[in-house]
Design an enzyme around this catalytic site. Structure first.
Site, mmCIF file in Angstrom:
data_model
loop_
_atom_site.group_PDB
_atom_site.id
_atom_site.type_symbol
_atom_site.label_atom_id
_atom_site.label_comp_id
_atom_site.label_asym_id
_atom_site.label_seq_id
_atom_site.Cartn_x
_atom_site.Cartn_y
_atom_site.Cartn_z
ATOM 1 N N LYS A 18 0.925 -1.209 0.027
ATOM 2 C CA LYS A 18 -0.089 -0.042 -0.178
ATOM 3 C C LYS A 18 0.684 1.339 0.026
ATOM 4 C CE LYS A 18 -2.566 2.864 3.166
ATOM 5 N NZ LYS A 18 -3.976 3.064 2.392
ATOM 6 N N ASN A 116 -15.603 -8.391 0.545
ATOM 7 C CA ASN A 116 -15.591 -6.828 0.519
ATOM 8 C C ASN A 116 -14.308 -6.328 -0.472
ATOM 9 O OD1 ASN A 116 -15.781 -4.372 1.296
ATOM 10 N ND2 ASN A 116 -15.461 -4.629 3.767
ATOM 11 N N TYR A 519 -9.782 -2.396 -2.111
ATOM 12 C CA TYR A 519 -9.670 -2.408 -3.512
ATOM 13 C C TYR A 519 -8.319 -1.715 -3.553
ATOM 14 C CZ TYR A 519 -11.339 2.603 -2.749
ATOM 15 O OH TYR A 519 -11.523 3.863 -2.381
ATOM 16 N N HIS A 648 -28.864 4.404 4.377
ATOM 17 C CA HIS A 648 -28.182 4.654 3.388
ATOM 18 C C HIS A 648 -27.585 3.535 2.827
ATOM 19 C CE1 HIS A 648 -25.044 6.113 0.376
ATOM 20 N NE2 HIS A 648 -24.160 5.315 1.415
ATOM 21 N N HIS A 702 -16.871 8.848 -6.146
ATOM 22 C CA HIS A 702 -15.549 8.325 -6.392
ATOM 23 C C HIS A 702 -14.602 9.160 -7.010
ATOM 24 C CE1 HIS A 702 -18.494 5.171 -4.885
ATOM 25 N NE2 HIS A 702 -17.561 4.850 -4.247
HETATM 26 C C1 LIG Z 1 -17.519 2.182 2.114
HETATM 27 N N1 LIG Z 1 -16.419 1.054 2.102
HETATM 28 C C2 LIG Z 1 -16.337 0.639 3.346
HETATM 29 C C3 LIG Z 1 -15.968 -0.948 3.081
HETATM 30 N N2 LIG Z 1 -15.638 -1.653 4.492
HETATM 31 C C4 LIG Z 1 -15.444 -0.860 5.470
HETATM 32 N N3 LIG Z 1 -15.079 -1.618 6.477
HETATM 33 N N4 LIG Z 1 -15.539 0.197 5.444
HETATM 34 C C5 LIG Z 1 -16.003 1.203 4.315
HETATM 35 O O1 LIG Z 1 -15.842 2.324 4.497
HETATM 36 N N5 LIG Z 1 -16.230 -1.554 1.938
HETATM 37 C C6 LIG Z 1 -16.534 -0.942 0.948
HETATM 38 C C7 LIG Z 1 -16.051 0.481 0.742
HETATM 39 C C8 LIG Z 1 -14.554 0.523 0.626
HETATM 40 N N6 LIG Z 1 -14.061 1.911 0.505
HETATM 41 C C9 LIG Z 1 -12.995 2.044 1.321
HETATM 42 C C10 LIG Z 1 -12.662 3.220 1.092
HETATM 43 C C11 LIG Z 1 -11.460 3.904 1.791
HETATM 44 C C12 LIG Z 1 -10.837 3.081 2.756
HETATM 45 C C13 LIG Z 1 -9.731 3.575 3.109
HETATM 46 O O2 LIG Z 1 -9.200 4.486 3.039
HETATM 47 N N7 LIG Z 1 -8.812 2.599 4.084
HETATM 48 C C14 LIG Z 1 -7.566 3.323 4.517
HETATM 49 C C15 LIG Z 1 -7.741 3.043 6.051
HETATM 50 C C16 LIG Z 1 -8.752 3.515 7.020
HETATM 51 C C17 LIG Z 1 -8.290 3.619 8.374
HETATM 52 O O3 LIG Z 1 -9.068 2.621 9.158
HETATM 53 N N8 LIG Z 1 -7.783 4.487 9.022
HETATM 54 C C18 LIG Z 1 -7.507 4.616 9.983
HETATM 55 C C19 LIG Z 1 -5.899 4.522 10.292
HETATM 56 C C20 LIG Z 1 -5.124 5.177 9.388
HETATM 57 C C21 LIG Z 1 -3.784 4.491 9.053
HETATM 58 O O4 LIG Z 1 -3.798 3.192 9.096
HETATM 59 N N9 LIG Z 1 -2.873 5.216 9.156
HETATM 60 C C22 LIG Z 1 -1.320 4.730 9.102
HETATM 61 C C23 LIG Z 1 -0.679 5.943 8.778
HETATM 62 C C24 LIG Z 1 -1.205 6.595 7.482
HETATM 63 C C25 LIG Z 1 -0.805 8.029 7.627
HETATM 64 O O5 LIG Z 1 -2.109 8.740 7.465
HETATM 65 O O6 LIG Z 1 -0.093 8.519 8.205
HETATM 66 C C26 LIG Z 1 -0.949 4.007 10.266
HETATM 67 O O7 LIG Z 1 -1.346 4.167 11.212
HETATM 68 O O8 LIG Z 1 -0.090 3.315 10.081
HETATM 69 C C27 LIG Z 1 -7.751 6.263 10.417
HETATM 70 O O9 LIG Z 1 -8.167 6.994 9.448
HETATM 71 O O10 LIG Z 1 -7.959 6.629 11.667
HETATM 72 C C28 LIG Z 1 -6.595 2.948 4.185
HETATM 73 O O11 LIG Z 1 -5.361 3.508 4.196
HETATM 74 O O12 LIG Z 1 -6.537 1.731 3.245
HETATM 75 C C29 LIG Z 1 -11.192 1.567 2.783
HETATM 76 C C30 LIG Z 1 -12.221 1.232 1.907
HETATM 77 N N1 LIG Z 2 -21.994 7.235 6.688
HETATM 78 C C1 LIG Z 2 -21.045 6.628 5.755
HETATM 79 C C2 LIG Z 2 -21.743 6.009 4.647
HETATM 80 C C3 LIG Z 2 -20.506 5.229 3.830
HETATM 81 S S1 LIG Z 2 -21.253 3.819 2.977
HETATM 82 C C4 LIG Z 2 -20.203 7.953 5.201
HETATM 83 O O1 LIG Z 2 -20.902 9.056 4.930
HETATM 84 O O2 LIG Z 2 -19.096 7.640 4.906
HETATM 85 ZN ZN LIG Z 3 -22.101 4.390 0.836
#
Ligand SMILES: CN1c2c(nc(N)[nH]c2=O)NC[C@@H]1CNc1ccc(C(=O)N[C@@H](CCC(=O)N[C@@H](CCC(=O)N[C@@H](CCC(=O)O)C(=O)O)C(=O)O)C(=O)O)cc1
Ligand SMILES: N[C@@H](CCS)C(=O)O
Ligand SMILES: [Zn+2]
Length: 766
Positions: A18, A116, A519, A648, A702
């Protein structure tokens, strides 16, 4: 006894891929840097499986973005708009297809079966030209071989590839995707020839569509494709791998009659009926059965004694030397390595196995079948299984009783939706075409840092609360300035809409590194539901009340619904999914009631994943929809008429389940729609009676593209042609968390202008 792994997570134990991808996309590192990370990850995975003793180790299950997109690249099926001029497909064309570029949007992404994970949907038409344009499968095979590991190269099978594709624009109605089978097989033959020349002795074709309801024409395509490939495949052992459900009886017959195929892989965790078929119908003699007994979709340690007994019963049918122990599907749908979970308590940890541990389990089962059972390992596993069964942390009698009492009753609000909407309008006094957003506002780097530092105890609770309050106040102000009617607080305190609730509910555990690819480079960290679920304390009331205190406009309370929490978590496997869902529903019900008591008049309960959780087979739809919709209704059946309940949903392919959606009995539903206006509207055109509020998304969140006022107004007008003015809401498709403020502000400005424009037009035609 041999062992096999269907596929392995690509992101790396600490999401190394990633970070390498995002750095490359941002221009902060070179292609060589990215490739080095990828090469190292692949090498460490092969080494790990080889050292564990796995005989059939997969290659080509790594991907820079998605395995279906890799197949599109292999076949050179690049849509014209990417201006690819031939030759080997490089990063630029590949990532343009995946993510779009400055001038061209990305290809469509959709859910991979009922997981997912999202794949990039191939776009094919009569004009598509195919050529062998990515040698990735062969180069990965050679790369492993150079490291001393003889792997099984994995390809997405030709028939599943076509069945997962969509017809290119303009030929939607007239084109049969399966007519292309003869055009893609020559490329598959070239790949096979190169793999043979490189020394491969096995090849795996993933054909997961075989678990769906297929018609005779689709089944015939399997027979003709593999018959056509037969002579090219001679000299190779050929494994056809299926997963995610059982293989229907008719498909099982077709599959096991294919000539030139040496082995079949079945998911025996979700496909217990296939197990019955093998035993009752039989299995072709002389062929291998790859028995997927270790669950690739979950994080539970396998019940080794039970699996061993299943395997022994299969041995009697297929023969000792023809049974191979395997995973139920690719391990990419589970977390990577339990070793990195240093904060998880030791009891719960003893119940778990992530991908790295599952590899060891598969091997241990293989050895046990061969008479080399590791007694100590099996005994430790049996003890962990017993401790999980009897642990007081798993069982909460009060919750079990409350959930049991729900069955058989209907749980429905007492009045009709139209009576409720009238009562709510008296209180809320909203204009026609009320505007709102779906919940989240942009998640800035600063915001993520604040959450991270608070979690790591680097900032105090006071500092954290004040930072989040400031963010909410900023989001409220923006919405008031934009003149949005029903506001949201922006969800700044949430890392993820499911993980956030999991962290606060009892019966849930959460990991530090249990990431699963959703994704591309985006990952999720599903919480683990290990026990009966309850809600010890209110989860959102504090923030919702603060947000409501900042404005006179209605502020939506924002919750994730039970079905979505269930579908996006690692779920316990010791009771039916619906039991767990009812328990979560009761917990969310309490939250709904506390929000209402706290003065919140509009409560949104997101069921983003309700549609995607629909079982793969039609015969199971009705049962799922019954308990899923019931669970949603349980959450809000007790509120007053004047409290407005929104829901939603993402992935708006609803036409086949519209009656279940109506049956959810929400007051307002906002739906992701902007990429499929026509599809959604056709339901209403066909005369479905719909009386609740509805907000089909008017623009795609998106994409960074900013929609114009005219474009949005045009969309709203199209909806007004089939829906009553007094039920239509105006909102974006989904939450705004992945967008930037520079995109969100102008897009919402245009959205509100469009709503006002049409309100004026409507007023003048009265
Ligand atoms: C709506 N969607 C979701 C799905 N499933 C879920 N469980 N939740 C969803 O919202 N499935 C269908 C879709 C998929 N869409 C997405 C959209 C975006 C992401 C995404 O951005 N994922 C992030 C991780 C999200 C998270 O939990 N972040 C935490 C921790 C952040 C983190 O890990 N930070 C790093 C350092 C990075 C930095 O910024 O410096 C660390 O700590 O090591 C948070 O925000 O607090 C991603 O990064 O992949 C996923 C699915
Ligand atoms: N309340 C959530 C729904 C995502 S599907 C959001 O706004 O991110
Ligand atoms: Zn949604």
């Amino acid at each position: 006894m041999a062992s096999h792994i269907v596929g392995y997570p690509r992101m790396g134990p600490k999401r190394e891929l990633k970070f390498a991808l995002e750095s490359f996309w941002d221009g902060k590192s070179s292609a060589e840097d990215l490739e080095k990370v990828a090469t190292d990850l692949r090498a460490s995975i092969w080494k790990q499986m080889s050292e564990a003793g796995i005989k059939y180790i997969p290659s080509n299950t790594f991907s820079y973005y998605d395995q279906v997109l890799d197949t599109t690249a292999m076949l050179g099926a690049v849509p014209d708009r990417y201006s690819w001029t031939g030759g080997e497909i490089g990063h630029s064309t590949y990532f343009s297809m995946a993510r779009g570029n400055a001038t061209v949007p990305a290809m469509e992404m959709t859910k991979w079966f009922d997981t997912n994970y999202h794949f990039i949907v191939p776009e094919l038409g009569p004009e598509t030209k195919f050529s062998y344009a990515s040698h990735k499968a062969v180069s990965e095979y050679k790369e492993a071989k150079a490291l001393g590991v003889d792997t099984v190269p994995v390809l997405v099978g030709p028939v599943s590839y076509l069945l997962l594709s969509k017809p290119a624009k303009g030929v939607e109605k007239s084109f049969s995707l399966l007519s292309l089978v003869g055009s893609i097989l020559p490329i598959y033959k070239e790949v096979i020839a190169e793999l043979k020349a490189a020394g491969a002795s096995w090849i795996q074709f993933d054909e997961p569509t075989l678990v769906k309801d297929l018609d005779a024409h689709q089944l015939a395509a399997f027979t003709s494709a593999y018959t056509d490939l037969e002579s090219s495949l001679s000299g190779l052992n050929v494994l056809i791998e299926t997963y995610f459900a059982d293989v229907p009886a008719e498909s099982y017959k077709t599959l096991t009659s294919l000539s030139g195929v040496t082995a079949y892989g079945f998911d025996l965790v979700r496909g217990t009926k296939t197990l019955d078929l093998v035993k009752s119908v039989g299995f072709p003699s002389g062929k291998y059965l790859f028995a997927g007994v270790v669950d690739g979709r979950n994080i539970w340690a396998d019940d080794l004694a039970a699996s061993l007994s299943t395997l022994q019963s299969l041995e009697a049918v297929v023969g000792k030397d023809k049974l191979v122990v395997s995973t139920s599907c690719s391990l990419m749908h589970t977390a990577v390595d339990l070793v990195n979970e240093t904060k998880l308590d030791s009891e719960i940890k003893s119940w778990l196995a992530f991908a790295a541990q599952k590899v060891v389990e598969v091997n241990a089962l293989g050895k046990a079948l061969a008479g080399q059972k590791d007694e100590a390992y099996f005994a430790a596993n049996a003890a962990a299984q017993a401790s999980r069964k009897s642990s007081p942390r798993v069982n909460n009698e009060e919750v079990q009783k409350a959930a049991a009492a729900l069955k058989g009753s209907d749980h429905r609000r007492a009045t009709t939706v139209s009576a409720r909407l009238d009562a709510q309008q008296k209180k809320l006094n909203l204009p026609v075409l009320p505007t709102t957003t779906i919940g989240s506002f942009p998640q800035t780097m600063d915001l993520r840092r604040v959450r991270r530092e608070y979690k790591a105890k680097k900032i105090s609770e006071e500092e954290y609360v004040s930072a989040i309050k400031e963010e909410i106040s900023k989001v409220v102000k923006i919405q008031e300035e934009l003149d949005i009617d029903v506001l949201v607080h922006g969800e700044p305190e949430r890392n993820d809409m499911v993980e956030y609730f999991g962290e606060q509910l009892s019966g849930f555990a959460f990991t530090a590194n249990g990431w699963v690819q959703s994704y591309g480079s985006r990952c999720v960290k599903p919480p683990i539901i290990y026990g009966d679920v309850s809600r010890p304390n209110p989860m959102t009331v504090f923030w919702s009340k603060i947000a409501q205190s900042m404005t006179k406009r209605p502020m939506k309370g924002m919750l994730t619904g039970p079905v979505t929490i269930l579908n996006w978590s690692f779920v316990r496997n010791d009771q039916p999914r619906f039991e767990t869902c009812y328990q979560i529903a009761l917990a969310i019900k309490k939250e709904v009631e506390d929000l209402e008591a706290g003065g919140i008049q509009v409560i949104q309960i997101d069921e983003a994943a309700l549609r995607e959780g629909l079982p793969l087979r039609k015969s199971e739809h009705a049962f799922y929809l019954d308990w899923a919709v019931h669970s949603f209704r349980i959450t809000n059946c007790g509120v007053q008429d004047t409290t407005q309940i929104h829901t939603h949903m993402c992935y708006s392919n609803f036409n086949d389940i519209i009656h279940s959606i109506i049956n959810m009995d929400a007051d307002v539903i906002t739906i992701e729609n902007s990429r499929s206006d026509e599809k959604l509207l056709s339901v209403f055109r066909e005369g479905v009676t719909y009386g609740a509020g509805i907000g089909p998304g008017v623009y795609d969140i998106h994409s960074p593209r900013i929609p114009s006022t005219e474009e949005i107004a045009d969309r709203v007008n199209k909806m007004l042609a089939v829906l009553d003015t007094n039920i239509l809401w105006v909102n974006p498709d989904c939450g705004l968390k992945t967008r930037k403020y520079a995109e969100v502000k102008p897009a919402l400005t245009n959205m509100v202008s469009a709503a006002k424009l049409i309100r004026t037009q409507l007023a003048s035609t009265k």
